[in-house]
Design a protein around this motif. Sequence first.
Motif, PDB file in Angstrom:
ATOM      1  N   TYR A  92      -3.426  -8.044  13.080  1.00 33.78           N
ATOM      2  CA  TYR A  92      -3.995  -8.796  14.213  1.00 33.78           C
ATOM      3  C   TYR A  92      -4.783  -7.855  15.132  1.00 33.78           C
ATOM      4  O   TYR A  92      -5.340  -8.270  16.121  1.00 33.78           O
ATOM      5  N   ARG A  93      -4.832  -6.570  14.771  1.00 33.22           N
ATOM      6  CA  ARG A  93      -5.576  -5.538  15.530  1.00 33.22           C
ATOM      7  C   ARG A  93      -5.036  -5.381  16.945  1.00 33.22           C
ATOM      8  O   ARG A  93      -5.813  -5.151  17.880  1.00 33.22           O
ATOM      9  N   SER A  94      -3.732  -5.554  17.103  1.00 26.44           N
ATOM     10  CA  SER A  94      -3.157  -5.317  18.431  1.00 26.44           C
ATOM     11  C   SER A  94      -1.878  -4.492  18.361  1.00 26.44           C
ATOM     12  O   SER A  94      -1.332  -4.115  19.397  1.00 26.44           O
TER      13      SER A  94
ATOM     14  N   LEU B  54       4.437   4.459  10.056  1.00 25.36           N
ATOM     15  CA  LEU B  54       4.536   3.847   8.725  1.00 25.36           C
ATOM     16  C   LEU B  54       4.012   4.819   7.662  1.00 25.36           C
ATOM     17  O   LEU B  54       4.707   5.141   6.698  1.00 25.36           O
ATOM     18  N   TRP B  55       2.807   5.322   7.874  1.00 28.50           N
ATOM     19  CA  TRP B  55       2.172   6.186   6.863  1.00 28.50           C
ATOM     20  C   TRP B  55       2.831   7.559   6.773  1.00 28.50           C
ATOM     21  O   TRP B  55       2.876   8.150   5.695  1.00 28.50           O
ATOM     22  N   ALA B  56       3.370   8.044   7.906  1.00 29.82           N
ATOM     23  CA  ALA B  56       4.087   9.334   7.860  1.00 29.82           C
ATOM     24  C   ALA B  56       5.307   9.208   6.965  1.00 29.82           C
ATOM     25  O   ALA B  56       5.585  10.101   6.146  1.00 29.82           O
TER      26      ALA B  56
ATOM     27  N   LEU C 253       2.287  -7.110  14.416  1.00 29.59           N
ATOM     28  CA  LEU C 253       1.681  -8.408  14.700  1.00 29.59           C
ATOM     29  C   LEU C 253       0.621  -8.666  13.638  1.00 29.59           C
ATOM     30  O   LEU C 253      -0.352  -7.926  13.518  1.00 29.59           O
ATOM     31  N   ASN C 254       0.857  -9.705  12.849  1.00 31.89           N
ATOM     32  CA  ASN C 254      -0.069 -10.073  11.775  1.00 31.89           C
ATOM     33  C   ASN C 254      -0.849 -11.316  12.138  1.00 31.89           C
ATOM     34  O   ASN C 254      -0.482 -12.070  13.043  1.00 31.89           O
ATOM     35  N   ARG C 255      -1.948 -11.527  11.394  1.00 32.50           N
ATOM     36  CA  ARG C 255      -2.840 -12.656  11.629  1.00 32.50           C
ATOM     37  C   ARG C 255      -2.898 -13.470  10.341  1.00 32.50           C
ATOM     38  O   ARG C 255      -3.204 -12.932   9.273  1.00 32.50           O
TER      39      ARG C 255
HETATM   40  P1  FAD Z   1      -5.857   2.385   9.311  1.00 32.97           P
HETATM   41  O1  FAD Z   1      -7.061   3.281   9.447  1.00 32.97           O
HETATM   42  O2  FAD Z   1      -5.504   1.840   7.972  1.00 32.97           O
HETATM   43  O3  FAD Z   1      -4.545   3.091   9.827  1.00 32.97           O
HETATM   44  C1  FAD Z   1      -4.198   3.414  11.166  1.00 32.97           C
HETATM   45  C2  FAD Z   1      -3.527   4.766  11.176  1.00 32.97           C
HETATM   46  O4  FAD Z   1      -2.565   4.862  10.115  1.00 32.97           O
HETATM   47  C3  FAD Z   1      -4.532   5.860  10.912  1.00 32.97           C
HETATM   48  O5  FAD Z   1      -5.001   6.392  12.115  1.00 32.97           O
HETATM   49  C4  FAD Z   1      -3.743   6.884  10.126  1.00 32.97           C
HETATM   50  O6  FAD Z   1      -3.063   7.734  10.983  1.00 32.97           O
HETATM   51  C5  FAD Z   1      -2.702   6.096   9.420  1.00 32.97           C
HETATM   52  N1  FAD Z   1      -3.051   5.900   7.984  1.00 32.97           N
HETATM   53  C6  FAD Z   1      -3.655   4.825   7.423  1.00 32.97           C
HETATM   54  N2  FAD Z   1      -3.774   4.956   6.084  1.00 32.97           N
HETATM   55  C7  FAD Z   1      -3.218   6.147   5.776  1.00 32.97           C
HETATM   56  C8  FAD Z   1      -2.998   6.836   4.557  1.00 32.97           C
HETATM   57  N3  FAD Z   1      -3.380   6.333   3.360  1.00 32.97           N
HETATM   58  N4  FAD Z   1      -2.378   8.046   4.620  1.00 32.97           N
HETATM   59  C9  FAD Z   1      -1.996   8.555   5.797  1.00 32.97           C
HETATM   60  N5  FAD Z   1      -2.141   7.936   6.984  1.00 32.97           N
HETATM   61  C10 FAD Z   1      -2.758   6.754   6.993  1.00 32.97           C
HETATM   62  N6  FAD Z   1      -0.511  -3.598   7.992  1.00 32.97           N
HETATM   63  C11 FAD Z   1      -0.465  -4.718   8.725  1.00 32.97           C
HETATM   64  O7  FAD Z   1      -1.075  -4.761   9.797  1.00 32.97           O
HETATM   65  N7  FAD Z   1       0.250  -5.806   8.311  1.00 32.97           N
HETATM   66  C12 FAD Z   1       0.934  -5.824   7.136  1.00 32.97           C
HETATM   67  O8  FAD Z   1       1.567  -6.835   6.805  1.00 32.97           O
HETATM   68  C13 FAD Z   1       0.891  -4.648   6.337  1.00 32.97           C
HETATM   69  N8  FAD Z   1       1.545  -4.597   5.155  1.00 32.97           N
HETATM   70  C14 FAD Z   1       1.453  -3.463   4.397  1.00 32.97           C
HETATM   71  C15 FAD Z   1       2.083  -3.446   3.148  1.00 32.97           C
HETATM   72  C16 FAD Z   1       2.007  -2.327   2.318  1.00 32.97           C
HETATM   73  C17 FAD Z   1       2.702  -2.361   0.960  1.00 32.97           C
HETATM   74  C18 FAD Z   1       1.288  -1.182   2.770  1.00 32.97           C
HETATM   75  C19 FAD Z   1       1.211   0.048   1.893  1.00 32.97           C
HETATM   76  C20 FAD Z   1       0.648  -1.200   4.003  1.00 32.97           C
HETATM   77  C21 FAD Z   1       0.718  -2.317   4.836  1.00 32.97           C
HETATM   78  N9  FAD Z   1       0.074  -2.372   6.077  1.00 32.97           N
HETATM   79  C22 FAD Z   1       0.141  -3.538   6.816  1.00 32.97           C
HETATM   80  C23 FAD Z   1      -0.657  -1.210   6.632  1.00 32.97           C
HETATM   81  C24 FAD Z   1      -2.164  -1.327   6.387  1.00 32.97           C
HETATM   82  O9  FAD Z   1      -2.463  -0.806   5.105  1.00 32.97           O
HETATM   83  C25 FAD Z   1      -2.981  -0.550   7.444  1.00 32.97           C
HETATM   84  O10 FAD Z   1      -2.638   0.815   7.453  1.00 32.97           O
HETATM   85  C26 FAD Z   1      -2.757  -1.114   8.859  1.00 32.97           C
HETATM   86  O11 FAD Z   1      -2.946  -2.532   8.855  1.00 32.97           O
HETATM   87  C27 FAD Z   1      -3.711  -0.486   9.874  1.00 32.97           C
HETATM   88  O12 FAD Z   1      -5.003  -0.730   9.447  1.00 32.97           O
HETATM   89  P2  FAD Z   1      -6.256  -0.225  10.265  1.00 32.97           P
HETATM   90  O13 FAD Z   1      -7.445  -0.530   9.460  1.00 32.97           O
HETATM   91  O14 FAD Z   1      -6.163  -0.753  11.660  1.00 32.97           O
HETATM   92  O15 FAD Z   1      -6.061   1.292  10.433  1.00 32.97           O
END
Ligand code: FAD
Length: 120
Positions: free
Chosen positions: A55-57, A66-68, A81-83
Amino acid sequence: DITDALFHHAVDQSAIAISITDAAATILYVNKAFCAITGYAAEEVVGQNQSLLSYRSTPKPVYQALWAALNEGRPWTGRLLNRRKDGLPYVAELTVTPLAPQNGGQTHYLGMHWDATDEH
Ligand code: FAD
């Protein structure tokens, strides 16, 4: 002894939204509950990034945590928060589990979430 067909059916019929992604969070598979909760058909989300649901919030540090965890091979549980496709927000209680091969390096992730909006 459980057959592959029964195992696939169990995952597909689960009430929890399930997705399998590659290492970059590109969606490879979603089950029926994923479609019911998000409003998207499977063919609309396969090939897209999971961030399509954002939801970008949600504060950036939440995604960074999460990614760490994932990059260290640990599962992560939290609320985002999802959309939905129709634009409505919902609180997703999400667990992401790395599906790593024995020889290291993440290749796939398992995502499981449910709509926790009513509990928020
Ligand atoms: P992004 O640029 O993707 O990420 C924001 C920050 O996260 C970055 O600044 C960076 O620090 C870190 N990051 C992102 N990707 C990586 C990477 N590959 N390695 C290391 N650090 C990274 N997101 C949701 O919002 N809703 C969901 O339901 C959801 N479900 C998910 C399910 C799975 C199985 C996985 C693997 C991920 C899920 N995500 C979900 C996370 C999603 O992939 C995005 O990371 C997140 O939505 C943020 O997206 P963004 O484009 O705003 O920023």
